[in-house]
Design an enzyme around this catalytic site. Structure first.
Site, PDB file in Angstrom:
ATOM      1  N   PRO A   2     105.599 -15.404  89.820  1.00 45.27           N
ATOM      2  CA  PRO A   2     105.698 -15.920  88.454  1.00 45.27           C
ATOM      3  C   PRO A   2     104.378 -16.566  88.026  1.00 45.27           C
ATOM      4  O   PRO A   2     103.689 -17.190  88.832  1.00 45.27           O
ATOM      5  CB  PRO A   2     106.823 -16.960  88.550  1.00 45.27           C
ATOM      6  CG  PRO A   2     107.566 -16.623  89.795  1.00 45.27           C
ATOM      7  CD  PRO A   2     106.570 -16.024  90.723  1.00 45.27           C
ATOM      8  N   ARG A 262      94.275  -6.825  93.441  1.00 42.59           N
ATOM      9  CA  ARG A 262      95.471  -6.742  92.599  1.00 42.59           C
ATOM     10  C   ARG A 262      95.276  -5.621  91.572  1.00 42.59           C
ATOM     11  O   ARG A 262      94.156  -5.311  91.151  1.00 42.59           O
ATOM     12  CB  ARG A 262      95.700  -8.064  91.850  1.00 42.59           C
ATOM     13  CG  ARG A 262      95.703  -9.322  92.735  1.00 42.59           C
ATOM     14  CD  ARG A 262      97.000  -9.485  93.486  1.00 42.59           C
ATOM     15  NE  ARG A 262      98.123  -9.642  92.601  1.00 42.59           N
ATOM     16  CZ  ARG A 262      98.450 -10.807  92.014  1.00 42.59           C
ATOM     17  NH1 ARG A 262      97.716 -11.888  92.189  1.00 42.59           N
ATOM     18  NH2 ARG A 262      99.529 -10.873  91.249  1.00 42.59           N
TER      19      ARG A 262
END
Length: 276
Positions: A2, A262
């Site tokens: 999150p 990422r």
């Protein structure tokens, strides 16, 4: 994991359920703090807040429960009898006036003295919170002037929690697209106007995501698409997770790359490697 907007929304929900109340029951099931439950029993919760991706629950006796969800942590808020079916491990349970808040699977939970949080090894290194109301375009531009940030490439800068706390992977892709900046560019190479655009996009999309449940593109258009049957995850973003689809701005094909370990999504036309 999150990102800041999601953690701030959780903090707001927890604050509504718990702030100003003395829990009927509180249990810590996380081994490192399990024996410290007694230190907050019978104490009221004075405030629930977020800083970046960390969530902080302040108790009236000057102690704060610090938690970081990491990849798998999840807060669940419901009625006491509503025990959600889950294989996640229960870490914290707080019961108060017909509401139960449970934290599952978080791997970083600590109990600190509130007035010493500035010494916390994670919190003390964080940059300004992306959703701090006092954070402005001008203050963010001043923050960019620090020498430690200027040589960083944008793909690394926007994941650096020392730069801004709360930014994460989907916001990185969305902010860079909104600012029309290629992720390989360095902060030091940006013009004053480009830095201002980056600051504006950073604040705008983070606030939009917080207020609208994770939507970062134009809210009206995203909701229009959802009314037409487009799934939320497909409608909410400009470019993130849209590899091979058409750019919503120029109809080019959205590209995908790995940056900083990422995934990152860009439009090859809207985000040129340098000014043209």
């Amino acid at each position: 994991m999150p990102e800041g907007p999601e953690i701030h929304r959780v903090a707001a929900r927890l604050s509504e359920a718990l702030s100003g109340r003395t829990p009927d029951s509180i249990q810590f099931h996380y081994p490192s703090i399990a024996r410290k439950t007694r230190r907050v029993r019978g104490k009221s919760i004075s405030r629930v807040r977020a800083h970046g991706k960390a969530l902080l629950i302040d108790f009236s006796n000057g102690l704060t429960l610090y938690s970081h969800n990491q990849l798998y942590g999840l807060w669940y808020i419901g009625q006491p009898e509503s025990d959600p079916f889950t294989h996640r491990q229960l870490r914290v349970e707080i019961r108060s006036l017909g509401v139960t808040a449970r934290l599952y699977s978080a791997s970083s939970i600590e109990l600190w003295k509130t007035d010493r949080l500035h010494q916390h090894p994670f919190l003390s290194k964080l940059g300004p919170d992306i959703l701090d109301p006092s954070l402005s375009i001008s203050s963010l531009l001043n923050h960019m002037e620090q020498p430690r940030f200027r040589a960083k490439r944008l793909y690394a800068l926007l994941l650096d929690q020392h730069f801004i706390a709360g930014l994460g992977n989907y916001l990185r892709s969305e902010i860079l697209f909104d600012a029309r900046l290629h992720p390989e560019r360095k902060l030091s190479d940006l013009t004053r106007r480009e830095r201002a655009t980056l600051a504006r996009s950073t604040l705008k999309l983070s606030i939009r995501s917080s207020r609208h449940g994770g939507i970062t593109r134009t809210v009206q258009n995203a909701k229009r698409d959802m009314r037409r049957g487009v799934a939320f995850e497909s409608a909410r973003f400009w470019v993130f997770d849209r590899q091979g689809e058409l750019c919503r701005n120029c109809q080019s094909i959205i590209d995908h790359m790995t940056a900083g370990g990422r995934r990152l999504y860009t439009c090859p036309e809207c985000q040129q490697p340098s000014e043209t």
